[in-house]
Motif scaffolding. Structure first.
Motif, mmCIF file in Angstrom:
data_model
loop_
_atom_site.group_PDB
_atom_site.id
_atom_site.type_symbol
_atom_site.label_atom_id
_atom_site.label_comp_id
_atom_site.label_asym_id
_atom_site.label_seq_id
_atom_site.Cartn_x
_atom_site.Cartn_y
_atom_site.Cartn_z
ATOM 1 N N THR A 9 1.073 3.710 -3.231
ATOM 2 C CA THR A 9 0.665 5.110 -3.084
ATOM 3 C C THR A 9 1.790 6.037 -3.518
ATOM 4 O O THR A 9 1.584 6.999 -4.261
ATOM 5 C CB THR A 9 0.315 5.401 -1.609
ATOM 6 N N SER A 10 2.991 5.724 -3.041
ATOM 7 C CA SER A 10 4.149 6.546 -3.356
ATOM 8 C C SER A 10 4.399 6.584 -4.868
ATOM 9 O O SER A 10 4.627 7.641 -5.456
ATOM 10 C CB SER A 10 5.365 5.979 -2.615
ATOM 11 N N LEU B 96 0.833 -1.210 0.000
ATOM 12 C CA LEU B 96 0.000 0.000 0.000
ATOM 13 C C LEU B 96 0.867 1.259 0.000
ATOM 14 O O LEU B 96 0.630 2.199 -0.769
ATOM 15 C CB LEU B 96 -0.888 0.019 1.241
ATOM 16 N N PHE C 25 3.108 10.244 2.540
ATOM 17 C CA PHE C 25 2.011 9.282 2.477
ATOM 18 C C PHE C 25 2.475 7.863 2.826
ATOM 19 O O PHE C 25 1.745 7.105 3.463
ATOM 20 C CB PHE C 25 1.324 9.345 1.108
ATOM 21 N N SER C 26 3.708 7.516 2.419
ATOM 22 C CA SER C 26 4.235 6.197 2.816
ATOM 23 C C SER C 26 4.325 6.114 4.331
ATOM 24 O O SER C 26 3.925 5.125 4.946
ATOM 25 C CB SER C 26 5.645 5.970 2.263
ATOM 26 N N LEU D 275 1.608 8.497 -6.732
ATOM 27 C CA LEU D 275 1.697 9.914 -6.392
ATOM 28 C C LEU D 275 2.798 10.615 -7.188
ATOM 29 O O LEU D 275 2.570 11.667 -7.807
ATOM 30 C CB LEU D 275 1.982 10.036 -4.892
#
Lengths: 270, 270
Positions: free
Chosen positions: A257-258, A253, B88-89, A261
């Motif tokens: 996400t990273s 996750l 975010f990570s 992004l």
């Protein structure tokens, strides 16, 4: 109604510690069928293992996610620079944070102990007794049954304080030599955990290949680590498998996400 | 000598939690001079505050350090991409990690409680008594003085287990509703803490100016946060000042290392 905490009564017992999960120590029971033979002190190994797990766990996740994200920009050098910067910042934040938290925890314990000592000296014997009665009443023990024990405990100043620290304040005496060991262990574990996903970027020229190998290696290690971590804690294979899945999900996750992004931001004008 | 832990006896009590510093709860004492009036249960506010502090502390340090490091490459866009990827990570790793740790802690408590229940049923009354004697002996209480209490406690199955969980295993019953609150609180605190040093990069075009403002803003917040954090925990101004210095040193060390590292790597061929 309790008044707001005064200057000498802490609202929170100690500094935020990233490393306090196992202060509530588990007994290493020689034989789980025999209650009376249980030993209620933790092992030194437990403390070290705990620090290794926390450091390694976070180190494996965040630098992996960041490098995966930066890899979408196509430059191996950038991945290495960003990854190493994160790695050393995280190591310092985690290692020094753990060290200082352990120091503050020790200071907090000592100040509480001193406060108890002062209180013992200025309290009436009946107040000392009432305090122990109060603790024991929570276990539905009658005053009559508790009386002889309370009487004996209140005669011994040191033991009364230890009893209160353990049962009422629920504070455990921290090992004074552990502060720096804890910091170094956690910091180094973060470093090792974070270096693993970066090795492919050091070794390979094409960033896409390195990302692929990094993901493969990290997934295997996340699964193995998650399994071992939970197996060590709960001692059954189902918990181990559950731990493996959890650790993998967090890692994937975070990295996903990273990656998304950075890719999305790269296409837009920030 | 204790044998190695068996399948059912955990080596470590629970999953590594980044958020367990204050499980050992502090009493909120209405009046520190009166021992007998102390209340030994923590507040919900304490738990939330703890999660906020841990998340905010790490969020303020690592993203600040990483963005400072990346800023030496001269591109605001790169700083924002790297910073947000880390942010975010880190939020996912910290928030989900805290959530899962709380869940595992609860499972661990329940399984220990069940194990105690099973043991009570198959133990001889004398074994139950010996176990309580064993706990009380650590406080130099004689068997004679403890006998009436032990007798009464061993008649009440639930209370015997609670006594043992509290005094021997030193496990506190976790609040089952807190797992997701803890995860969300810590994750969001990390996000907020990490966004602060990044705001200048969003607002300013020249990366050197943004770095300067970012450092100024973060130093002020690190000092203020470090002070409040320790003041809340130890309730005196000296501890607060010491906390401010500690937090600043960690932040500056991490950011300095990150900056020097990226600058040095940028000049070499990796």
């Amino acid at each position: 109604m309790p008044q707001p905490p005064s200057e000498s009564s802490p609202l929170l017992p100690a500094e935020p510690a990233i490393e306090r999960p196992w202060d509530v120590k588990s007994p290493i029971q020689p034989d789980s069928s025999s209650i009376s033979s249980s030993v209620s002190s933790g092992m030194d190994l437990t403390d070290v293992l705990r620090d290794v797990i926390i450091g390694f766990s976070d180190g494996l996740t965040v630098p992996f996610a960041l490098t995966a994200g930066l890899s979408s920009l196509g430059s191996t050098k950038l991945v290495i620079m960003g990854g190493l910067a994160e790695l050393f910042s995280g190591m310092i934040s985690m290692g020094l944070g753990a060290y200082l938290a352990a120091v503050t925890e020790r200071d907090h314990y000592n100040s509480e102990e001193q406060r108890e000592l002062n209180q013992v000296d200025c309290c009436l014997p009946q107040e000392l007794r009432d305090d122990v009665f109060c603790i024991l009443e929570k276990y539905s023990v009658s005053r009559e049954a508790a009386a002889p024990l309370v009487e004996e405990l209140c005669k011994n100043r040191e033991q009364w304080i230890r009893f209160r620290m353990d049962f009422s304040l629920r504070l455990e005496k921290p090992n004074i030599h552990r502060a720096w060991i804890s910091g170094v262990t956690m910091g180094l574990s973060y470093l090792v955990g974070g270096l693993i996903p970066m090795i492919p970027y050091f070794a390979m020229d094409k960033v896409a290949d390195a990302l692929f190998v990094s993901i493969a290696v990290t997934v295997v290690i996340l699964l193995g680590f998650g399994y071992v971590k939970n197996y060590v804690a709960i001692r059954n294979h189902r918990a181990g498998l559950w731990g493996a899945i959890q650790t993998l999900v967090i890692g994937v996750l975070a990295a996903g996400t990273s990656y998304v992004l950075v890719k999305a931001l790269d296409r837009t004008d920030v």
